[in-house]
Structure formats: structure tokens, C-alpha cells
Design a protein around this motif. Structure first.
Motif, short mmCIF file in Angstrom:
data_model
loop_
_atom_site.label_atom_id
_atom_site.label_comp_id
_atom_site.label_asym_id
_atom_site.label_seq_id
_atom_site.Cartn_x
_atom_site.Cartn_y
_atom_site.Cartn_z
N PRO A 129 32.19 -44.05 -16.56
CA PRO A 129 31.14 -44.94 -16.93
C PRO A 129 29.93 -44.14 -18.14
O PRO A 129 29.81 -43.10 -17.91
N VAL A 130 29.61 -45.18 -18.84
CA VAL A 130 28.46 -44.75 -19.73
C VAL A 130 27.37 -45.28 -19.13
O VAL A 130 27.00 -46.39 -19.00
N VAL A 131 26.41 -44.37 -18.44
CA VAL A 131 25.23 -44.95 -17.59
C VAL A 131 23.89 -44.54 -18.33
O VAL A 131 23.84 -43.53 -18.77
N THR A 132 23.17 -45.63 -18.45
CA THR A 132 21.82 -45.35 -19.14
C THR A 132 20.90 -44.55 -17.96
O THR A 132 21.01 -44.40 -16.68
N GLU A 133 19.51 -44.13 -18.53
CA GLU A 133 18.68 -43.49 -17.75
C GLU A 133 18.25 -44.35 -16.42
O GLU A 133 17.80 -43.92 -15.64
N GLY A 182 20.07 -46.30 -15.01
CA GLY A 182 21.23 -46.44 -13.92
C GLY A 182 21.94 -47.42 -14.48
O GLY A 182 22.93 -47.78 -13.32
N LYS A 183 22.07 -48.33 -15.44
CA LYS A 183 22.90 -49.37 -15.76
C LYS A 183 24.09 -48.82 -16.39
O LYS A 183 24.12 -48.11 -17.16
N VAL A 184 25.10 -49.43 -15.98
CA VAL A 184 26.39 -49.20 -16.78
C VAL A 184 26.54 -50.03 -18.09
O VAL A 184 26.57 -51.24 -18.02
N GLU A 185 26.71 -49.38 -19.10
CA GLU A 185 26.59 -49.97 -20.50
C GLU A 185 28.07 -50.11 -20.91
O GLU A 185 28.44 -50.90 -22.04
N GLY A 186 29.05 -49.43 -20.43
CA GLY A 186 30.19 -49.36 -21.09
C GLY A 186 31.16 -48.16 -20.43
O GLY A 186 30.66 -47.63 -19.63
N VAL A 187 32.42 -48.09 -20.88
CA VAL A 187 33.21 -46.95 -20.37
C VAL A 187 33.99 -46.41 -21.59
O VAL A 187 34.42 -47.16 -22.46
N LEU A 188 34.12 -45.05 -21.45
CA LEU A 188 34.94 -44.09 -22.35
C LEU A 188 36.14 -44.08 -21.62
O LEU A 188 36.13 -43.59 -20.39
N TYR A 189 37.38 -44.26 -22.18
CA TYR A 189 38.63 -43.86 -21.44
C TYR A 189 39.50 -43.20 -22.47
O TYR A 189 39.44 -43.27 -23.68
N ALA A 190 40.24 -42.33 -21.67
CA ALA A 190 41.07 -41.34 -22.52
C ALA A 190 42.42 -40.89 -21.85
O ALA A 190 42.25 -40.97 -20.72
N GLY A 191 43.33 -40.51 -22.52
CA GLY A 191 44.57 -40.16 -21.88
C GLY A 191 45.89 -39.73 -22.65
O GLY A 191 45.52 -39.60 -23.98
N ASN A 192 46.74 -39.02 -22.20
CA ASN A 192 47.86 -38.57 -22.78
C ASN A 192 49.20 -39.29 -22.32
O ASN A 192 49.43 -39.55 -21.10
N LEU A 193 50.11 -39.60 -23.52
CA LEU A 193 51.02 -40.31 -23.10
C LEU A 193 52.46 -39.36 -22.65
O LEU A 193 52.35 -38.16 -22.98
#
Length: 208
Positions: A179-183, A185-196
Motif C-alpha cells: 500500500p502507498v500510505v500518506t502521512e 494514514g490514508k491508502v492512496e494506492g498500491v504498488l505491485y510487482a513480481g516475476n513470471l
């Protein structure tokens, strides 16, 4: 009598050898599974740590809040991070679950990322990771080269069950979402990543 005893000895010896061989094979499989499990957990932990640090970056937070950071500047920065971390996928969703940025050409955006269960957990403020399966149409959205990398042609074998499909086109990923959380404490979005994992022989070589 001697013949009978001899036959019994041969039978017992054969059964013992078969049982010993089975036990050794079973132990080898169990050991390989433990190695694979530990390997996957370590890989996921590394992705989790990297994503957590990226999600804390002010550039990402400002972009999601509509700040002065341009999508091009952020994309270039995150793409360098993806390549440096040797990841197949690194993408950003807003709090509505809409993909707002991808780091793999042709940089598609605008579709939903809510089909991935890990992202739903991350939108609740918790980092999540695991093995997920992504359908071929979603692979195309994630970026070029992934559908080709994921495709596995089925080869008929004597005991294989008949199937209509000629190939596997979905992709199995080791993936994490942070989660991308502001100062505040609100969740503004999500970073996701991975490998196949499809046709990824590094794990096989590691177990060997």
C-alpha cells in the motif's frame, strides 16, 4: 524346501529394495519441496522489502495525490527500479483499483487491477505476497514479451488425459503488493510487482 526358501529370500530382498528405493525417492521429493518453499519465501520477502521502500517514496505519494510529479518522470524512475531489481512487472494502482502507471512497454494503463487478490489486501493497508495466476489478456496489459514468455506448449504423453487446449497461456507469478500510505494514514494506492515463473528455470537450477 531349499527352492522355496530361496524364492522367499529373493522375494523379501526384492521387496526391501523396492521399499528402500521408494523411501529414498519420497525423502528426496520432500527435501526438494522444502528447498523450493524456502526459496520462494525468500524471493517474496525480497520483493516485499523493495516494494515497501518504493511505496514510501514521496514521488509516488505526490503523484497519486495529483501533485506536480509527471507520470513520465515517475514511470522512468520506477522503470529503472524494476530493471535494477530484475522484476518482470512493476505497476501502480490508485485507491479505486485503476492502473495509473506501468513500467513495461507499451505502458498500458486505465484497466482494473482488482482481479489480483493481493491488491485487494494491500488496499486495506496491508502488504501482501504470494503466488498468483494472471490470464493471458492481463499479461498483454502488463507489457510486451510476457505472453510469449508465459506460453507453454503441451506435449502429448502416453498417460496424459486428452485436453482441448494446446498450450498454457496464463502466467504464474511470484507477486507482492504494497500500500502507498500518506502521512495522514490514508491508502492512496498500491504498488505491485513480481516475476513470471513460467519457463523460469532458475528455481529448478537452484534446487539441483
Amino acid at each position: 524346501v531349499i527352492v522355496i526358501i530361496g524364492a522367499l529370500v529373493i522375494l523379501v530382498g526384492s521387496l526391501y529394495i523396492a521399499w528402500t528405493t521408494f523411501r529414498e525417492a519420497k525423502n528426496k521429493v520432500a527435501a526438494d519441496l522444502r528447498v523450493a518453499h524456502n526459496f520462494l519465501n525468500q524471493e517474496l520477502k525480497e520483493v516485499e522489502v523493495a516494494l515497501s521502500l518504493l511505496a514510501e517514496n514521496q514521488l509516488v505519494k505526490d503523484f497519486l495525490r495529483g501533485g506536480k510529479v509527471s507520470s513520465e518522470d515517475l514511470r522512468q524512475w520506477l522503470e529503472k527500479k524494476r530493471i535494477g531489481l530484475d522484476l518482470d512487472v512493476l505497476s501502480l494502482c490508485n485507491k479505486k483499483g485503476e492502473v495509473v502507471l506501468r513500467t513495461r512497454s507499451p505502458y498500458n494503463k486505465g484497466d482494473s487491477c482488482l482481479q489480483i487478490s493481493l491488491i485487494l489486501k494491500a488496499l486495506q493497508g496491508k502488504i501482501a505476497s504470494g503466488v498468483v495466476v494472471i490470464p493471458s489478456w492481463k499479461l498483454k496489459m502488463e507489457g510486451e514479451g510476457l505472453t510469449e514468455k508465459a506460453k507453454i506448449i503441451f506435449k502429448p504423453t502416453p498417460r496424459a488425459k486428452p485436453r482441448s487446449e494446446r498450450a498454457e497461456t496464463s502466467g504464474m507469478f511470484l507477486m507482492a503488493a504494497a500500500p502507498v500510505v500518506t502521512e495522514e494514514g490514508k491508502v492512496e494506492g498500491v504498488l505491485y510487482a513480481g516475476n513470471l515463473l513460467n519457463r523460469n528455470y532458475y528455481l529448478v537450477d537452484y534446487i539441483r
